[in-house]
Write an enzyme that holds these catalytic residues in place. Sequence first.
Site, PDB file in Angstrom:
ATOM      1  N   THR A 159     -83.399 -65.275  63.755  1.00 21.49           N
ATOM      2  CA  THR A 159     -84.096 -66.076  64.756  1.00 21.49           C
ATOM      3  C   THR A 159     -84.498 -67.436  64.190  1.00 21.49           C
ATOM      4  O   THR A 159     -84.830 -67.547  63.025  1.00 21.49           O
ATOM      5  CB  THR A 159     -85.366 -65.316  65.200  1.00 21.49           C
ATOM      6  OG1 THR A 159     -84.973 -64.044  65.661  1.00 21.49           O
ATOM      7  CG2 THR A 159     -86.112 -66.058  66.267  1.00 21.49           C
ATOM      8  N   GLY A 168     -88.974 -63.849  63.073  1.00 20.78           N
ATOM      9  CA  GLY A 168     -88.849 -62.748  62.123  1.00 20.78           C
ATOM     10  C   GLY A 168     -89.062 -61.369  62.704  1.00 20.78           C
ATOM     11  O   GLY A 168     -89.864 -60.595  62.178  1.00 20.78           O
ATOM     12  N   GLY A 169     -88.357 -61.017  63.795  1.00 23.26           N
ATOM     13  CA  GLY A 169     -88.357 -59.654  64.311  1.00 23.26           C
ATOM     14  C   GLY A 169     -89.755 -59.102  64.537  1.00 23.26           C
ATOM     15  O   GLY A 169     -90.585 -59.668  65.244  1.00 23.26           O
TER      16      GLY A 169
END
Length: 527
Positions: free
Chosen positions: A348, A430-431
């Site tokens: 991302t 970051g997820g």
Amino acid sequence: MRQAVYAPQGVVATSQPLAAQAGLAMLREGGSAVDAAVAAAVTLTVVQPASNDIGGDLFALVWDGQRLHGLNASGRSPAALTLDALRAQGHPPSAALGGGQARAGLVPPDRGWLPVTVPGAPAGWRDLHDRFGRLPFERLFADAVHYAEQGWTVSPTVAARWAGSVELHRSLDRPECRAWADVFAPGGRAPRVGERFRNPGAGRTLRLIGGSHADAFYHGEIAAALDAYAAGTGGLLTAADLAAHTGTWVEPVGADYRGHTVYELPPNGQGVAALQAFALLDGLAGHGLHEQIEAMKLGFADAHAYVADPDFGEVPDLLEPSYLAARRALITDRAGDPPPGDPMRGGTVYLAAADADGMMVSLIQSTYMGFGSFVVLPEYGFGLQNRGAGFSLDPAHPNVAAPGKRPFHTIIPGFLFRDGEPLGPFGVMGGHMQPQGHLQLVLATVDDALGPQEALTRPRWYWHAGRSVEVEPEFDPVLVEQLRSRGHEVTVADDRGTFGMGQAIWRIPGGYVAGSEPRADGQAAGY
């Protein structure tokens, strides 16, 4: 320590300097903050390909000077993606594809064609520009096309993440993944720091998107090429799936915290997890690091249980005051592992941009896990996301895989208001880290009065599951011992990639002040 950037007219903050400069060029030409954000976003697909690509998704928040707008530009699953189709490929409904739900032991189908959903980013660039752009749409692609065709010099963090993907690709013996190496690992390796890298196929694709107002991607040449490639290599994606894609303008959702309001986008994204944590903490007389982690756990528990595509069923109100009070009561002085509640039913990149007229943009786009699905369209130089890995395979789960459905999404842009007035855009990519990064950045801003660069530089913590908490090496050891005394299992992490990468821009009386992630190659550039 990286210093904050002060700028009187406008500023762009991204995780890769060439993209920041591409956005800044649009501001200098008289473009809006949206023009700058789109130019930076398009350039990031070229200069940070391990984190995002043309075949990914996008979400954005835009302050236009009067009100806050939200754009959900995430794509839907192919019409052929059914539970029967998943069973036929060896994925029974007792397993989960991802999205934070519990798994039943099977390896999730997170690479290859199966998790590919319709890319929403190109339409998102168009939709943002149609509403808020000033410059010609095609102009926003100039720097990205130049870098793709003429080459760009690879930066350190990008090179490190890229190299890690080469080994993973070697384990993927699938026909649809073979073109990835031709584009992204010529000669069998990733480019090294300082090497010049070209991707003429991506330049061709970006020229087609910019010149056709994205029509070539969803209705024209690129759509036809994707359809043919999927048909020839076992994919479910079709030209009809691409033609059916639409983005959605949505009303942002907010939660109050200490005289501030944090805004996120509503589901299918996980922004509500961060909002619930803010609302839980706002109702406490005081809180420390322990309470912050416990509030975040509660937010995640509910988000993973209830967040899904609202077009397929009502998502309950996880911010209803009486429900929040009941959840807040679960925060004790010991580390917990909370289940979801029972509410009433009702890879991302992140960037921020602001212009001289007060327009501010919070934008995030991604192909999800590194290079996403590792499916690359030959001759067009771009990869496809694996966002379908965010679905559940449990037929009873609201996020169960289904045709034409948007999966649970991890990427979330944020926007902060103070006393009812817009302060500015922020985000941490970051997820699973993203809501936690939003929480830590805003708490540093509100509670500790840190500027955006100081807040981004502060050492971070990361919770994934159970009582396990990771912290960065610079984290205060006194706080670490306090957490351990309350039952948290704290480890000091070696890999900083866990802790996300963020940007932030705050409006100040003299213009703007911006910070850029010190864990990345990024830059805040203003004028």
